[in-house]
Design a protein around this motif. Structure first.
Motif, PDB file in Angstrom:
ATOM      1  N   GLU A  78       0.855  -1.107  -0.126  1.00 27.96           N
ATOM      2  CA  GLU A  78      -0.180  -0.031  -0.012  1.00 27.96           C
ATOM      3  C   GLU A  78       0.890   1.188  -0.146  1.00 27.96           C
ATOM      4  OE1 GLU A  78      -4.203   0.724   2.099  1.00 27.96           O
ATOM      5  OE2 GLU A  78      -2.552   0.401   3.590  1.00 27.96           O
ATOM      6  N   THR A  79       2.050   1.159   0.814  1.00 24.75           N
ATOM      7  CA  THR A  79       2.879   2.362   0.890  1.00 24.75           C
ATOM      8  C   THR A  79       3.686   2.517  -0.125  1.00 24.75           C
ATOM      9  OG1 THR A  79       3.048   1.895   3.329  1.00 24.75           O
ATOM     10  CG2 THR A  79       4.641   3.348   2.175  1.00 24.75           C
ATOM     11  N   GLU A  80       3.916   1.506  -1.003  1.00 25.58           N
ATOM     12  CA  GLU A  80       4.917   1.498  -2.149  1.00 25.58           C
ATOM     13  C   GLU A  80       4.157   2.131  -3.311  1.00 25.58           C
ATOM     14  OE1 GLU A  80       7.837  -1.925  -0.889  1.00 25.58           O
ATOM     15  OE2 GLU A  80       6.363  -2.358  -2.019  1.00 25.58           O
ATOM     16  N   LEU A  81       2.706   1.717  -3.470  1.00 25.60           N
ATOM     17  CA  LEU A  81       2.119   1.984  -4.313  1.00 25.60           C
ATOM     18  C   LEU A  81       1.643   3.631  -4.322  1.00 25.60           C
ATOM     19  CD1 LEU A  81      -0.487  -0.803  -4.919  1.00 25.60           C
ATOM     20  CD2 LEU A  81       1.389  -0.026  -6.535  1.00 25.60           C
ATOM     21  N   GLU A  82       1.588   4.087  -2.911  1.00 24.15           N
ATOM     22  CA  GLU A  82       1.455   5.578  -2.933  1.00 24.15           C
ATOM     23  C   GLU A  82       2.793   6.320  -3.170  1.00 24.15           C
ATOM     24  OE1 GLU A  82      -0.700   9.014  -1.715  1.00 24.15           O
ATOM     25  OE2 GLU A  82      -1.573   6.802  -1.907  1.00 24.15           O
ATOM     26  N   VAL A  83       3.875   5.729  -3.056  1.00 23.35           N
ATOM     27  CA  VAL A  83       4.884   6.383  -3.338  1.00 23.35           C
ATOM     28  C   VAL A  83       5.027   6.751  -4.928  1.00 23.35           C
ATOM     29  CG1 VAL A  83       7.464   6.097  -3.629  1.00 23.35           C
ATOM     30  CG2 VAL A  83       6.467   5.818  -1.445  1.00 23.35           C
ATOM     31  N   GLU A  93      -5.519   5.679 -11.260  1.00 21.94           N
ATOM     32  CA  GLU A  93      -6.691   5.081 -12.166  1.00 21.94           C
ATOM     33  C   GLU A  93      -6.180   3.748 -12.667  1.00 21.94           C
ATOM     34  OE1 GLU A  93      -5.355   8.272 -13.295  1.00 21.94           O
ATOM     35  OE2 GLU A  93      -6.145   9.003 -11.597  1.00 21.94           O
ATOM     36  N   LEU A  94      -5.017   3.632 -12.990  1.00 19.64           N
ATOM     37  CA  LEU A  94      -4.297   2.470 -13.805  1.00 19.64           C
ATOM     38  C   LEU A  94      -4.516   1.370 -12.673  1.00 19.64           C
ATOM     39  CD1 LEU A  94      -2.896   0.995 -15.951  1.00 19.64           C
ATOM     40  CD2 LEU A  94      -0.925   1.513 -14.782  1.00 19.64           C
ATOM     41  N   CYS A  95      -4.067   1.725 -11.530  1.00 20.57           N
ATOM     42  CA  CYS A  95      -4.252   0.551 -10.363  1.00 20.57           C
ATOM     43  C   CYS A  95      -5.641   0.624  -9.540  1.00 20.57           C
ATOM     44  CB  CYS A  95      -3.177   1.086  -9.332  1.00 20.57           C
ATOM     45  SG  CYS A  95      -1.583   1.192 -10.057  1.00 20.57           S
ATOM     46  N   ALA A  96      -6.675   1.021 -10.090  1.00 19.29           N
ATOM     47  CA  ALA A  96      -8.009   1.089  -9.560  1.00 19.29           C
ATOM     48  C   ALA A  96      -8.214  -0.464  -9.156  1.00 19.29           C
ATOM     49  CB  ALA A  96      -9.185   1.694 -10.360  1.00 19.29           C
ATOM     50  N   ARG A  97      -8.199  -1.343  -9.689  1.00 20.42           N
ATOM     51  CA  ARG A  97      -8.559  -2.787  -9.437  1.00 20.42           C
ATOM     52  C   ARG A  97      -7.444  -3.290  -8.411  1.00 20.42           C
ATOM     53  NH1 ARG A  97     -11.773  -6.685  -8.531  1.00 20.42           N
ATOM     54  NH2 ARG A  97     -11.540  -8.548  -9.117  1.00 20.42           N
ATOM     55  N   ALA A  98      -6.375  -3.058  -8.742  1.00 20.16           N
ATOM     56  CA  ALA A  98      -5.310  -3.422  -7.741  1.00 20.16           C
ATOM     57  C   ALA A  98      -5.668  -2.835  -6.164  1.00 20.16           C
ATOM     58  CB  ALA A  98      -4.186  -3.056  -7.838  1.00 20.16           C
ATOM     59  N   LEU A  99      -6.309  -1.541  -6.393  1.00 14.92           N
ATOM     60  CA  LEU A  99      -6.565  -0.855  -5.112  1.00 14.92           C
ATOM     61  C   LEU A  99      -7.933  -1.359  -4.155  1.00 14.92           C
ATOM     62  CD1 LEU A  99      -5.567   2.708  -5.825  1.00 14.92           C
ATOM     63  CD2 LEU A  99      -4.395   1.062  -4.266  1.00 14.92           C
ATOM     64  N   GLU A 100      -8.721  -1.838  -5.184  1.00 15.66           N
ATOM     65  CA  GLU A 100     -10.150  -2.753  -5.074  1.00 15.66           C
ATOM     66  C   GLU A 100      -9.604  -3.865  -4.220  1.00 15.66           C
ATOM     67  OE1 GLU A 100     -13.194  -5.206  -4.978  1.00 15.66           O
ATOM     68  OE2 GLU A 100     -11.886  -5.285  -6.743  1.00 15.66           O
ATOM     69  N   LEU A 101      -8.951  -4.638  -4.843  1.00 12.59           N
ATOM     70  CA  LEU A 101      -8.500  -5.880  -4.395  1.00 12.59           C
ATOM     71  C   LEU A 101      -7.657  -5.864  -2.850  1.00 12.59           C
ATOM     72  CD1 LEU A 101      -7.266  -7.482  -7.630  1.00 12.59           C
ATOM     73  CD2 LEU A 101      -9.484  -8.154  -6.340  1.00 12.59           C
ATOM     74  N   MET A 102      -6.984  -4.936  -2.696  1.00 13.58           N
ATOM     75  CA  MET A 102      -6.269  -4.604  -1.696  1.00 13.58           C
ATOM     76  C   MET A 102      -7.401  -4.303  -0.647  1.00 13.58           C
ATOM     77  SD  MET A 102      -2.788  -2.683  -2.833  1.00 13.58           S
ATOM     78  CE  MET A 102      -2.328  -2.302  -0.944  1.00 13.58           C
ATOM     79  N   GLY A 103      -8.354  -3.293  -0.920  1.00 10.88           N
ATOM     80  CA  GLY A 103      -9.188  -3.498   0.121  1.00 10.88           C
ATOM     81  C   GLY A 103     -10.005  -4.293   0.593  1.00 10.88           C
TER      82      GLY A 103
END
Length: 117
Positions: A78-83, A93-103
């Motif tokens: 989560e932190t590395e993606l935020e960086v 927006e590209l990572c929206a699906r990954a962020l949803e899965l992380m949630g």
């Protein structure tokens, strides 16, 4: 019935997360190779530790420890993606699906960890 770690929803969704993050990070600039490798290690660590902990399930504390490591890798990812987002290496927006899965994976890891108390 759950007979193996592969039957766990958290493992299955974590594997979907691995696929998504690996695909999404292909768009990262070449100069960010080290960060990309670190992201890959963190995301792969999540289902890997669920599986390894399952195999040690005869020792409940060992299983809980591996789930705890997976939780830490989730936070690291989560932190590395935020960086990446803050520095323009990846578009959110590209990572929206990954962020949803992380949630979804985060709370599932919490529940699995707590079930091992």
């Amino acid at each position: 019935a759950i007979t193996t770690y592969r039957d766990l929803d958290v493992w299955q969704i974590s594997m979907d997360l691995v696929d998504r993050v690996l695909a999404d990070t292909n768009a990262m600039p070449r100069v960010e190779f080290d960060l990309k490798r670190q992201i890959h290690r963190a995301v792969i660590s999540i289902p890997s530790n669920i599986a390894e902990g399952w195999r040690r399930k005869g020792r409940r504390q060992a299983y809980q420890n591996h789930v705890s490591i997976a939780m830490g890798s989730h936070g690291e990812l989560e932190t590395e993606l935020e960086v990446c987002f803050r520095n323009g290496f990846l578009k959110r927006e590209l990572c929206a699906r990954a962020l949803e899965l992380m949630g979804r994976v985060g709370p599932m890891l919490d529940r699995l960890y707590n079930s091992l108390d």
